[in-house]
Design a protein around this motif. Structure first.
Motif, short mmCIF file in Angstrom:
data_model
loop_
_atom_site.label_atom_id
_atom_site.label_comp_id
_atom_site.label_asym_id
_atom_site.label_seq_id
_atom_site.Cartn_x
_atom_site.Cartn_y
_atom_site.Cartn_z
N ALA A 82 2.08 39.57 9.16
CA ALA A 82 1.34 40.76 8.73
C ALA A 82 0.40 41.25 9.82
O ALA A 82 -0.10 40.48 10.64
CB ALA A 82 0.54 40.45 7.47
N LYS A 83 0.18 42.58 9.82
CA LYS A 83 -0.66 43.20 10.84
C LYS A 83 -2.14 42.92 10.62
O LYS A 83 -2.88 42.64 11.54
CB LYS A 83 -0.39 44.71 10.84
N ASP A 84 -2.59 43.01 9.37
CA ASP A 84 -4.00 42.78 9.07
C ASP A 84 -4.13 41.75 7.96
O ASP A 84 -3.15 41.31 7.37
CB ASP A 84 -4.72 44.09 8.71
N PHE A 85 -5.38 41.36 7.66
CA PHE A 85 -5.64 40.27 6.73
C PHE A 85 -5.18 40.59 5.31
O PHE A 85 -4.73 39.71 4.59
CB PHE A 85 -7.12 39.90 6.75
N SER A 86 -5.29 41.87 4.89
CA SER A 86 -4.87 42.21 3.53
C SER A 86 -3.36 41.97 3.35
O SER A 86 -2.91 41.59 2.27
CB SER A 86 -5.22 43.66 3.20
N GLY A 87 -2.59 42.17 4.42
CA GLY A 87 -1.16 41.87 4.36
C GLY A 87 -0.89 40.39 4.18
O GLY A 87 0.03 39.99 3.46
N LYS B 33 -11.28 43.93 -3.12
CA LYS B 33 -11.52 43.88 -1.66
C LYS B 33 -11.10 42.49 -1.15
O LYS B 33 -11.48 41.48 -1.70
CB LYS B 33 -13.02 44.10 -1.40
N ARG C 147 -6.43 32.66 5.11
CA ARG C 147 -7.07 32.46 6.42
C ARG C 147 -6.37 31.35 7.21
O ARG C 147 -6.20 31.45 8.42
CB ARG C 147 -8.56 32.11 6.26
N LYS D 23 -2.84 32.68 8.41
CA LYS D 23 -2.80 33.88 9.26
C LYS D 23 -2.06 33.70 10.58
O LYS D 23 -1.27 34.56 10.96
CB LYS D 23 -4.22 34.39 9.51
#
Length: 162
Positions: A122-127, A161, A114, A117
């Motif tokens: 990365a495009k989304d948080f999982s990346g 998750k 977080r 970021k």
């Protein structure tokens, strides 16, 4: 002749320094000298700003406006992971090639992701989480007692998750 120096313009200088130590004036002088700043004073400001990152290499962002420099500490993911291992501070000159073989909780990795970021591509948080886990592989620590590569595989398959 070069253009006149505008004092109201913000100049940004990025420097790597060891936390809690005075940055080498020899490396700072060519960067801050042309702006009319004292390298020794800037080194002391960096030392004060990086006190809580003692012994770890951190990136410092100097914002210079009106010949006044403000220091912002922007640590990398690797530095944040090493700090999360809660290792005692070490003397860099005496202790070399240290192994970071501690254990970090996955919740701590999520917290680091977080914080990282905005700097991440990365495009989304999982990346972002996968990038942090990849850094954990190179640091050499484990996540919740498992190798980071296993956690990466679980994250990609959807079993974990984030």
């Amino acid at each position: 002749m070069p253009p006149k120096f505008d004092p109201n313009e913000e100049k940004i200088i990025i420097v790597r320094a060891v936390g809690g130590e005075v940055a080498a004036t020899a490396t700072l002088a060519p960067k801050v000298g042309p702006l009319g700043l004292n390298a020794k004073k800037i080194g002391d400001d960096i030392m004060k700003a990086t006190k809580e990152w003692k012994g770890l290499k951190v990136t410092c962002k100097l914002v210079v406006k009106n010949r006044v420099a403000t220091v912002f500490v922007t640590p990398s993911v690797a530095t944040r992971l090493i700090r999360a291992l809660k290792e005692p501070p070490r003397d860099r000159k005496k202790v070399k090639n240290i192994k970071h073989n501690g254990n970090v909780a996955f919740s701590e990795v999520l917290k680091i992701a977080r914080e990282a970021k905005p700097k991440c591509m990365a495009k989304d948080f999982s990346g972002v989480v996968l990038e942090c886990l990849g850094t954990a592989v190179s640091v050499g620590c484990t996540i919740d007692g498992e190798p980071p590569a296993v956690i990466q595989a679980k994250s990609k398959s959807g079993a974990l998750k984030c």
